[in-house]
Design a protein around this motif. Structure first.
Motif, PDB file in Angstrom:
ATOM      1  N   HIS A   1     -35.887 -44.710   0.362  1.00  0.00           N
ATOM      2  CA  HIS A   1     -36.531 -44.357  -0.907  1.00  0.00           C
ATOM      3  C   HIS A   1     -35.916 -45.088  -2.103  1.00  0.00           C
ATOM      4  O   HIS A   1     -34.730 -45.412  -2.103  1.00  0.00           O
TER       5      HIS A   1
ATOM      6  N   ALA B   1     -36.855 -40.935   6.921  1.00  0.00           N
ATOM      7  CA  ALA B   1     -35.879 -41.029   5.826  1.00  0.00           C
ATOM      8  C   ALA B   1     -34.635 -40.223   6.189  1.00  0.00           C
ATOM      9  O   ALA B   1     -34.610 -39.517   7.194  1.00  0.00           O
ATOM     10  N   ASN B   2     -33.636 -40.347   5.355  1.00  0.00           N
ATOM     11  CA  ASN B   2     -32.324 -39.801   5.703  1.00  0.00           C
ATOM     12  C   ASN B   2     -31.708 -39.023   4.538  1.00  0.00           C
ATOM     13  O   ASN B   2     -30.500 -39.096   4.325  1.00  0.00           O
ATOM     14  N   CYS B   3     -32.540 -38.299   3.798  1.00  0.00           N
ATOM     15  CA  CYS B   3     -32.039 -37.656   2.575  1.00  0.00           C
ATOM     16  C   CYS B   3     -30.884 -36.706   2.913  1.00  0.00           C
ATOM     17  O   CYS B   3     -30.966 -35.911   3.856  1.00  0.00           O
TER      18      CYS B   3
ATOM     19  N   CYS C   1     -39.220 -37.374  10.399  1.00  0.00           N
ATOM     20  CA  CYS C   1     -39.158 -38.097   9.139  1.00  0.00           C
ATOM     21  C   CYS C   1     -38.248 -39.302   9.314  1.00  0.00           C
ATOM     22  O   CYS C   1     -37.157 -39.190   9.877  1.00  0.00           O
TER      23      CYS C   1
ATOM     24  N   ARG D   1     -30.630 -40.316  -1.348  1.00  0.00           N
ATOM     25  CA  ARG D   1     -31.873 -40.598  -0.614  1.00  0.00           C
ATOM     26  C   ARG D   1     -32.232 -42.069  -0.543  1.00  0.00           C
ATOM     27  O   ARG D   1     -33.303 -42.433  -0.063  1.00  0.00           O
TER      28      ARG D   1
ATOM     29  N   ILE E   1     -44.147 -36.249   5.006  1.00  0.00           N
ATOM     30  CA  ILE E   1     -42.800 -36.734   5.291  1.00  0.00           C
ATOM     31  C   ILE E   1     -42.877 -38.260   5.355  1.00  0.00           C
ATOM     32  O   ILE E   1     -43.961 -38.837   5.198  1.00  0.00           O
ATOM     33  N   THR E   2     -41.758 -38.900   5.581  1.00  0.00           N
ATOM     34  CA  THR E   2     -41.764 -40.369   5.629  1.00  0.00           C
ATOM     35  C   THR E   2     -42.065 -40.811   7.060  1.00  0.00           C
ATOM     36  O   THR E   2     -41.202 -40.712   7.942  1.00  0.00           O
TER      37      THR E   2
ATOM     38  N   ASN F   1     -45.211 -38.277  -0.428  1.00  0.00           N
ATOM     39  CA  ASN F   1     -44.113 -39.168  -0.058  1.00  0.00           C
ATOM     40  C   ASN F   1     -44.376 -40.564  -0.633  1.00  0.00           C
ATOM     41  O   ASN F   1     -45.006 -41.390   0.021  1.00  0.00           O
TER      42      ASN F   1
ATOM     43  N   ASP G   1     -36.448 -34.877  -6.540  1.00  0.00           N
ATOM     44  CA  ASP G   1     -35.260 -34.147  -6.077  1.00  0.00           C
ATOM     45  C   ASP G   1     -33.996 -34.480  -6.877  1.00  0.00           C
ATOM     46  O   ASP G   1     -33.339 -33.579  -7.377  1.00  0.00           O
TER      47      ASP G   1
ATOM     48  N   TYR H   1     -29.457 -34.109   1.706  1.00  0.00           N
ATOM     49  CA  TYR H   1     -29.462 -32.648   1.554  1.00  0.00           C
ATOM     50  C   TYR H   1     -30.492 -31.996   2.466  1.00  0.00           C
ATOM     51  O   TYR H   1     -30.656 -30.776   2.445  1.00  0.00           O
ATOM     52  N   CYS H   2     -31.194 -32.797   3.269  1.00  0.00           N
ATOM     53  CA  CYS H   2     -32.392 -32.305   3.957  1.00  0.00           C
ATOM     54  C   CYS H   2     -32.145 -32.083   5.452  1.00  0.00           C
ATOM     55  O   CYS H   2     -31.582 -32.945   6.133  1.00  0.00           O
TER      56      CYS H   2
ATOM     57  N   LEU I   1     -34.378 -32.109   7.700  1.00  0.00           N
ATOM     58  CA  LEU I   1     -35.311 -32.894   8.514  1.00  0.00           C
ATOM     59  C   LEU I   1     -34.867 -34.349   8.668  1.00  0.00           C
ATOM     60  O   LEU I   1     -35.550 -35.138   9.328  1.00  0.00           O
ATOM     61  N   ALA I   2     -33.760 -34.698   8.088  1.00  0.00           N
ATOM     62  CA  ALA I   2     -33.377 -36.113   7.986  1.00  0.00           C
ATOM     63  C   ALA I   2     -33.160 -36.774   9.349  1.00  0.00           C
ATOM     64  O   ALA I   2     -32.814 -36.131  10.341  1.00  0.00           O
TER      65      ALA I   2
HETATM   66  S1  SF4 Z   1     -36.421 -34.833   1.786  1.00  0.00           S
HETATM   67 FE1  SF4 Z   1     -38.455 -35.442   2.569  1.00  0.00          FE
HETATM   68  S2  SF4 Z   1     -38.307 -37.666   2.836  1.00  0.00           S
HETATM   69 FE2  SF4 Z   1     -36.198 -36.913   2.680  1.00  0.00          FE
HETATM   70  S3  SF4 Z   1     -35.528 -36.557   4.818  1.00  0.00           S
HETATM   71 FE3  SF4 Z   1     -36.367 -34.599   4.053  1.00  0.00          FE
HETATM   72  S4  SF4 Z   1     -38.541 -34.607   4.652  1.00  0.00           S
HETATM   73 FE4  SF4 Z   1     -37.780 -36.719   4.831  1.00  0.00          FE
END
Ligand code: SF4
Length: 417
Positions: A242, A110-112, A108, A234, A166-167, A198, A223, A114-115, A117-118
């Motif tokens: 975002h 993006a760099n959210c 992904c 985010r 995802i982004t 997304n 979110d 709390y996530c 996967l960032a």
């Molecule tokens: S919340 Fe979604 S867009 Fe943001 S980092 Fe995680 S997967 Fe990527």
């Protein structure tokens, strides 16, 4: 493999003695720069190891080169339910929703905050090895997944499938490919499909195309409950692309294109909004004809908010119950009363009626797109996606008597029986 993993208590949540997470306390860490050699999945791409069937996350040990649409990731709960990995889930036989997450070595973009996967985790974990909503996500060939679902037909326990975007520059096209391949072999009337979108990479035409290809419900992972929290967690606050405005644009497109009750937004409770702000957003979504799907903030390991407290259970229970009353019992946020810090002091329902709702327990189950049991019971049960089994926030099963006793104690505004 099990969804009930022994785990150390989250120190930050134990240390938290407040009864809510105020805005000032919920500041994410700043992301660190990633060394050039670890950016954009460079390690995975350079090693170019061919995948062989299912990939179980093993943390940077020559992660194979896997891409959607050929590969998707799925929750541990979904992989157990499909028989792809062995395991059992605490107090659950299965999950009712098959969440398919797009996957790329670049991950992904993006760099959210709390996530799991960032993007900022690039140096630490290859994308397919990152934890997300508290669990590992095995990567599985899409065709293998569809083969199992098509083979098992009516015996498959899923009430819904959800494609989670995802982004990534390929995300829109690959969502279409996954949806096409799925609906060619699985009847969407038997297992309806949701899209967790997304918006950042999407245009209105993309939303229309997904509807035309058979998607049933379209959701936007807003979110954050307010524009300030959105930006801080985010947007610019964490060097993430975002914007609140773009998310709302696509949400309003979905409202028009998918229609009433067929669109919704995710809200994470406890990232610094007040209870009044969260419930005002729930009301806004209901007034637009949609639904809110609620998550309790949990400090995801490795995220930019992993040092912050999980949402105190009393704050969570009040908002969780308030959401249910607004979504399914016709109560309006204007009927509720809040104190000076925006905390619920009155949910706007006579005590006997409120007791009956609490007693029924549905309000405390995981919220999301509906399944086949009842309109107010979500297919998307996400076992232990927002809490450990030792202190469940969203119940992936009907709460038992002992659970309801605990819930009443946590709510504080409802007298104990
Ligand atoms: S919340 Fe979604 S867009 Fe943001 S980092 Fe995680 S997967 Fe990527």
């Amino acid at each position: 493999m099990s969804c009930h993993r022994p785990e150390a208590p989250v120190a930050s949540s134990l240390a938290n003695r407040a009864d809510h997470n105020p805005f000032a306390a919920m500041q994410p860490r700043a992301p660190r720069a990633t060394p050039k050699e670890a950016r954009n999945g460079a390690r995975v791409i350079a090693n170019h190891v061919a995948p062989q069937g299912v990939y179980l996350p093993n943390y940077n040990i020559l992660t194979p080169y896997m891409r959607s649409p050929e590969y998707v990731q799925m929750s541990t709960a979904a992989a157990i339910t499909l028989g792809i990995v062995p395991g059992r889930m605490y107090r659950c036989e299965c999950t009712r929703c098959l969440n398919l997450l797009l996957t790329y070595p670049e991950g992904c973009r993006a760099n959210c905050a709390y996530c799991g996967l960032a993007r900022h985790r690039e140096a630490e974990r290859d994308y397919a090895d990152r934890n997300f909503i508290r669990v590992d996500w095995p990567a599985v060939p899409l065709e293998k997944t569809i083969d199992i679902v098509a083979r098992d037909g009516a015996a498959i326990p899923f009430h819904r499938m959800c494609i989670s975007m995802i982004t990534h520059p390929r995300s829109d096209e690959d969502t279409v490919s996954v949806l096409r391949r799925w609906t060619e072999r699985v009847d969407p009337a038997a297992i309806p499909v949701s899209i967790l979108s997304n918006p950042t990479t999407m245009r209105r035409e993309d939303v229309t195309r997904l509807r035309d290809l058979g998607a049933d419900i379209f959701t936007v992972a807003l979110d954050a409950a307010t524009p300030e929290i959105f930006d801080r967690t985010r947007g610019k606050g964490v060097q993430s692309p975002h914007s609140w405005k773009k998310y709302w644009e696509i949400l309003m497109d979905a409202r028009e294109i998918f229609g009433p009750q067929k669109f919704g937004a995710h809200i994470i409770v406890g990232m610094g909004e007040t209870e009044a702000e969260a419930l005002a957003l729930v009301q806004q979504l209901v007034d637009l004809g949609g639904h809110s799907h609620m998550f309790c903030f949990f400090p995801e390991k490795g995220s930019l908010m992993d040092h912050l407290p999980a949402t105190p259970r009393d704050q969570w229970r009040r908002v969780q119950l308030g959401r249910y009353l607004i979504d399914y019992r016709g109560v309006r946020v204007e009927h509720m009363r809040f104190d000076g810090e925006g905390r619920v002091v009155d949910l706007g329902l006579p005590q006997a009626e409120l007791d009956a709702v609490v007693e029924a327990g549905v309000a405390f189950r995981t919220s999301g797109c509906p399944g086949k049991f009842a309109d107010d019971v979500s297919a998307c049960d996400r076992p232990y996606g927002d809490s450990p089994p030792s202190n469940i926030a969203s119940y992936p099963f009907p709460p038992a008597k002992r659970d309801l006793t605990k819930i009443r104690r946590q709510l504080r505004i409802v007298p104990r029986k």
